[in-house]
Scaffold this motif. Structure first.
Motif, PDB file in Angstrom:
ATOM      1  N   ASN A  13     -18.148 -22.723   6.897  1.00 55.02           N
ATOM      2  CA  ASN A  13     -17.024 -21.781   6.917  1.00 55.02           C
ATOM      3  C   ASN A  13     -16.626 -21.349   5.512  1.00 55.02           C
ATOM      4  OD1 ASN A  13     -16.925 -21.904   9.701  1.00 55.02           O
ATOM      5  ND2 ASN A  13     -15.455 -23.588   9.712  1.00 55.02           N
ATOM      6  N   LEU A  14     -16.545 -22.328   4.611  1.00 51.70           N
ATOM      7  CA  LEU A  14     -16.149 -22.020   3.233  1.00 51.70           C
ATOM      8  C   LEU A  14     -17.142 -21.069   2.568  1.00 51.70           C
ATOM      9  CD1 LEU A  14     -14.094 -22.960   0.931  1.00 51.70           C
ATOM     10  CD2 LEU A  14     -15.990 -24.403   0.150  1.00 51.70           C
ATOM     11  N   PHE A  15     -18.442 -21.295   2.803  1.00 55.59           N
ATOM     12  CA  PHE A  15     -19.483 -20.511   2.132  1.00 55.59           C
ATOM     13  C   PHE A  15     -19.795 -19.203   2.865  1.00 55.59           C
ATOM     14  CE2 PHE A  15     -21.330 -24.779   0.455  1.00 55.59           C
ATOM     15  CZ  PHE A  15     -20.470 -24.750  -0.630  1.00 55.59           C
ATOM     16  N   LEU A  16     -19.207 -19.022   4.040  1.00 57.16           N
ATOM     17  CA  LEU A  16     -19.420 -17.806   4.835  1.00 57.16           C
ATOM     18  C   LEU A  16     -19.175 -16.537   4.020  1.00 57.16           C
ATOM     19  CD1 LEU A  16     -17.922 -17.421   8.381  1.00 57.16           C
ATOM     20  CD2 LEU A  16     -17.261 -15.766   6.667  1.00 57.16           C
ATOM     21  N   VAL A  17     -18.148 -16.554   3.190  1.00 58.34           N
ATOM     22  CA  VAL A  17     -17.776 -15.353   2.425  1.00 58.34           C
ATOM     23  C   VAL A  17     -18.827 -14.965   1.389  1.00 58.34           C
ATOM     24  CG1 VAL A  17     -15.309 -15.739   2.716  1.00 58.34           C
ATOM     25  CG2 VAL A  17     -16.466 -16.666   0.702  1.00 58.34           C
ATOM     26  N   LEU A  18     -19.771 -15.863   1.121  1.00 62.11           N
ATOM     27  CA  LEU A  18     -20.822 -15.546   0.141  1.00 62.11           C
ATOM     28  C   LEU A  18     -21.938 -14.700   0.758  1.00 62.11           C
ATOM     29  CD1 LEU A  18     -21.135 -19.020  -1.626  1.00 62.11           C
ATOM     30  CD2 LEU A  18     -19.752 -17.043  -2.304  1.00 62.11           C
ATOM     31  N   LYS A  19     -22.002 -14.693   2.080  1.00 64.37           N
ATOM     32  CA  LYS A  19     -23.066 -13.922   2.740  1.00 64.37           C
ATOM     33  C   LYS A  19     -22.828 -12.422   2.588  1.00 64.37           C
ATOM     34  CE  LYS A  19     -24.404 -17.441   6.032  1.00 64.37           C
ATOM     35  NZ  LYS A  19     -24.876 -17.745   7.393  1.00 64.37           N
ATOM     36  N   ASP A  20     -23.912 -11.692   2.416  1.00 67.22           N
ATOM     37  CA  ASP A  20     -23.812 -10.249   2.185  1.00 67.22           C
ATOM     38  C   ASP A  20     -22.902  -9.560   3.204  1.00 67.22           C
ATOM     39  OD1 ASP A  20     -25.414 -10.380  -0.001  1.00 67.22           O
ATOM     40  OD2 ASP A  20     -27.261  -9.842   1.055  1.00 67.22           O
ATOM     41  N   ARG A  21     -23.045  -9.939   4.465  1.00 66.67           N
ATOM     42  CA  ARG A  21     -22.313  -9.189   5.491  1.00 66.67           C
ATOM     43  C   ARG A  21     -20.803  -9.485   5.512  1.00 66.67           C
ATOM     44  NH1 ARG A  21     -25.345 -13.041   8.245  1.00 66.67           N
ATOM     45  NH2 ARG A  21     -24.342 -14.269   9.874  1.00 66.67           N
ATOM     46  N   TYR A  22     -20.382 -10.544   4.832  1.00 67.71           N
ATOM     47  CA  TYR A  22     -18.949 -10.857   4.808  1.00 67.71           C
ATOM     48  C   TYR A  22     -18.310 -10.684   3.436  1.00 67.71           C
ATOM     49  CZ  TYR A  22     -20.056 -13.110   9.233  1.00 67.71           C
ATOM     50  OH  TYR A  22     -20.480 -13.363  10.500  1.00 67.71           O
ATOM     51  N   ARG A  23     -19.128 -10.607   2.392  1.00 73.04           N
ATOM     52  CA  ARG A  23     -18.591 -10.743   1.041  1.00 73.04           C
ATOM     53  C   ARG A  23     -17.481  -9.728   0.739  1.00 73.04           C
ATOM     54  NH1 ARG A  23     -21.418 -12.372  -4.629  1.00 73.04           N
ATOM     55  NH2 ARG A  23     -22.554 -13.820  -3.280  1.00 73.04           N
ATOM     56  N   SER A  24     -17.673  -8.472   1.143  1.00 74.45           N
ATOM     57  CA  SER A  24     -16.651  -7.465   0.824  1.00 74.45           C
ATOM     58  C   SER A  24     -15.342  -7.739   1.572  1.00 74.45           C
ATOM     59  CB  SER A  24     -17.168  -6.060   1.140  1.00 74.45           C
ATOM     60  OG  SER A  24     -17.360  -5.936   2.530  1.00 74.45           O
ATOM     61  N   SER A  25     -15.407  -8.513   2.647  1.00 74.35           N
ATOM     62  CA  SER A  25     -14.199  -8.862   3.405  1.00 74.35           C
ATOM     63  C   SER A  25     -13.573 -10.179   2.959  1.00 74.35           C
ATOM     64  CB  SER A  25     -14.523  -8.967   4.899  1.00 74.35           C
ATOM     65  OG  SER A  25     -15.059  -7.755   5.382  1.00 74.35           O
ATOM     66  N   ALA A  26     -14.174 -10.834   1.978  1.00 75.00           N
ATOM     67  CA  ALA A  26     -13.685 -12.149   1.540  1.00 75.00           C
ATOM     68  C   ALA A  26     -12.175 -12.166   1.277  1.00 75.00           C
ATOM     69  CB  ALA A  26     -14.459 -12.631   0.307  1.00 75.00           C
ATOM     70  N   PRO A  27     -11.616 -11.137   0.617  1.00 73.68           N
ATOM     71  CA  PRO A  27     -10.178 -11.188   0.308  1.00 73.68           C
ATOM     72  C   PRO A  27      -9.271 -11.158   1.547  1.00 73.68           C
ATOM     73  CG  PRO A  27     -11.304  -9.603  -1.102  1.00 73.68           C
ATOM     74  CD  PRO A  27     -12.282  -9.996  -0.036  1.00 73.68           C
ATOM     75  N   LYS A  28      -9.825 -10.791   2.691  1.00 69.03           N
ATOM     76  CA  LYS A  28      -9.004 -10.781   3.913  1.00 69.03           C
ATOM     77  C   LYS A  28      -8.916 -12.151   4.573  1.00 69.03           C
ATOM     78  CE  LYS A  28     -10.132  -6.083   5.377  1.00 69.03           C
ATOM     79  NZ  LYS A  28     -10.727  -5.278   6.456  1.00 69.03           N
ATOM     80  N   ILE A  29      -9.818 -13.049   4.208  1.00 76.06           N
ATOM     81  CA  ILE A  29      -9.972 -14.306   4.943  1.00 76.06           C
ATOM     82  C   ILE A  29      -9.193 -15.450   4.290  1.00 76.06           C
ATOM     83  CG2 ILE A  29     -11.665 -16.059   5.650  1.00 76.06           C
ATOM     84  CD1 ILE A  29     -13.711 -13.744   5.877  1.00 76.06           C
ATOM     85  N   ARG A  30      -8.427 -16.184   5.126  1.00 77.58           N
ATOM     86  CA  ARG A  30      -7.767 -17.402   4.648  1.00 77.58           C
ATOM     87  C   ARG A  30      -8.086 -18.553   5.603  1.00 77.58           C
ATOM     88  NH1 ARG A  30      -1.448 -16.516   3.394  1.00 77.58           N
ATOM     89  NH2 ARG A  30      -1.368 -16.483   5.679  1.00 77.58           N
TER      90      ARG A  30
END
Lengths: 217, 217
Positions: free
Chosen positions: B114-131
């Protein structure tokens, strides 16, 4: 094999059963509140590491009275209490394995500092000696090479977690396999499983974290 | 701001108080056992994601009867249940923020996925939305830029955790500062603190995780 145990101050509810039942053979090093918890269980740590910050004055006093060798990490210094404890364990006691308990279940900045500790230059070559153990997980670390690992009887899941870029990652005979994968960023290949009692894997560069785990309610 | 909440199946003891007291406003998406736990608390998730694997047949039946929109992740596929839930949340509900609960305290391979999910290409641009939120921690993510962050009233500690190589990391006005640091490997700069109610930091490349936390017994 010479095993040294280290108890950090994370929540007791996350301890594995053996620790709750006090059946793990020493010696122990205590970190912060971990020293106090060892003393409460009749175990005198060979070294206690910590400062007033994380314990009350009275609690610290108790530790001071009962433990011969007390070290204090300096909060402002670029070394955490756990890091100082790992340094002491590796340099002064020449242990073959360092099992760290109490490092999970509370503050995640602490947990991640501990998990990423093995990436630092001064610890990296010792990474294979270090394990983190809690009620649901056994965390181990590997440097590049070919490995055979054994299934822990009480664990169901197996995860491969490159903490750095890794080249030619091959999971030879696990339930979900990989062939010469190139990994660019940290990722957790979670929920894999052993087929049988052994598993084989290999990789060419970087640092690999392997976790065996089981579900908890 | 449109907020969507997601409940994953980790241990209830790690939930923040607001979730235990059921005072978080919906809508909710449930993942695996998370769907059942929402239903038990009188909340009907707008989507339930999961499979028979993680729930008993009877439990899954309950979810099927009460939730209109059920999706199943395919265990063999290279997408976890939580990832599928995040994909659904971001693509189908156009949320401004996605707060994920129940992702900590149990299996660490799950937590790290879950923590590293934001590093994946398909999620990275959405990283700032995720808490990610639990009883002791609020985890947020930042892409390169200059930021002002606010202290959460109940949290004491502030941590900066580069998950990738990061350039020119500057902690402007926190208790422990950094100037244009170059970070090569994941590291947790833990136990920092706000000076006052606001903090400023900046960096040039990579993905930064920021955790506000407090001690738990």
């Amino acid at each position: 094999m010479k095993i040294l145990n280290l108890l950090v101050g994370g929540p007791i509810e996350n301890w594995p059963q053996e620790l709750k039942e006090n059946t793990i053979e020493g010696p122990w090093i205590g970190v912060d509140r971990g020293s106090l918890r060892l003393l409460e269980r009749g175990i005198t740590p060979i070294v206690a590491i910590g400062d007033y910050d994380s314990m009350g004055t009275q609690e610290f006093q108790t530790v001071k009275e009962r433990v011969k060798d007390i070290r204090r990490a300096i909060p402002e210094k670029d070394e955490t209490d756990t890091e100082l404890a790992v340094t002491v364990a590796l340099n002064e006691f020449e242990t073959d394995r360092l099992d760290i308990y109490g490092a999970t279940g509370g503050r995640l900045d602490h947990f991640l500092a501990n998990l990423f500790l093995v990436l630092k230059d001064r610890y990296r070559s010792s990474a294979p000696k270090i394990r983190f153990i809690d009620r649901a997980n056994t965390i181990t670390f590997y440097l590049p090479g070919e490995y055979e690992i054994l299934k822990e009887p009480d664990k169901k899941y197996l995860a491969f977690i490159p903490l750095t870029p890794i080249n030619h990652l091959t999971l030879v005979d696990e339930k979900y396999r990989l062939g010469h994968a190139k990994v660019l960023y940290p990722i957790s290949y979670a929920s894999n499983e052993f087929v049988g009692e052994k598993g084989h894997f290999q990789f060419d560069s970087g640092v690999m974290c392997v976790i065996q785990s089981k579900d908890v309610k």
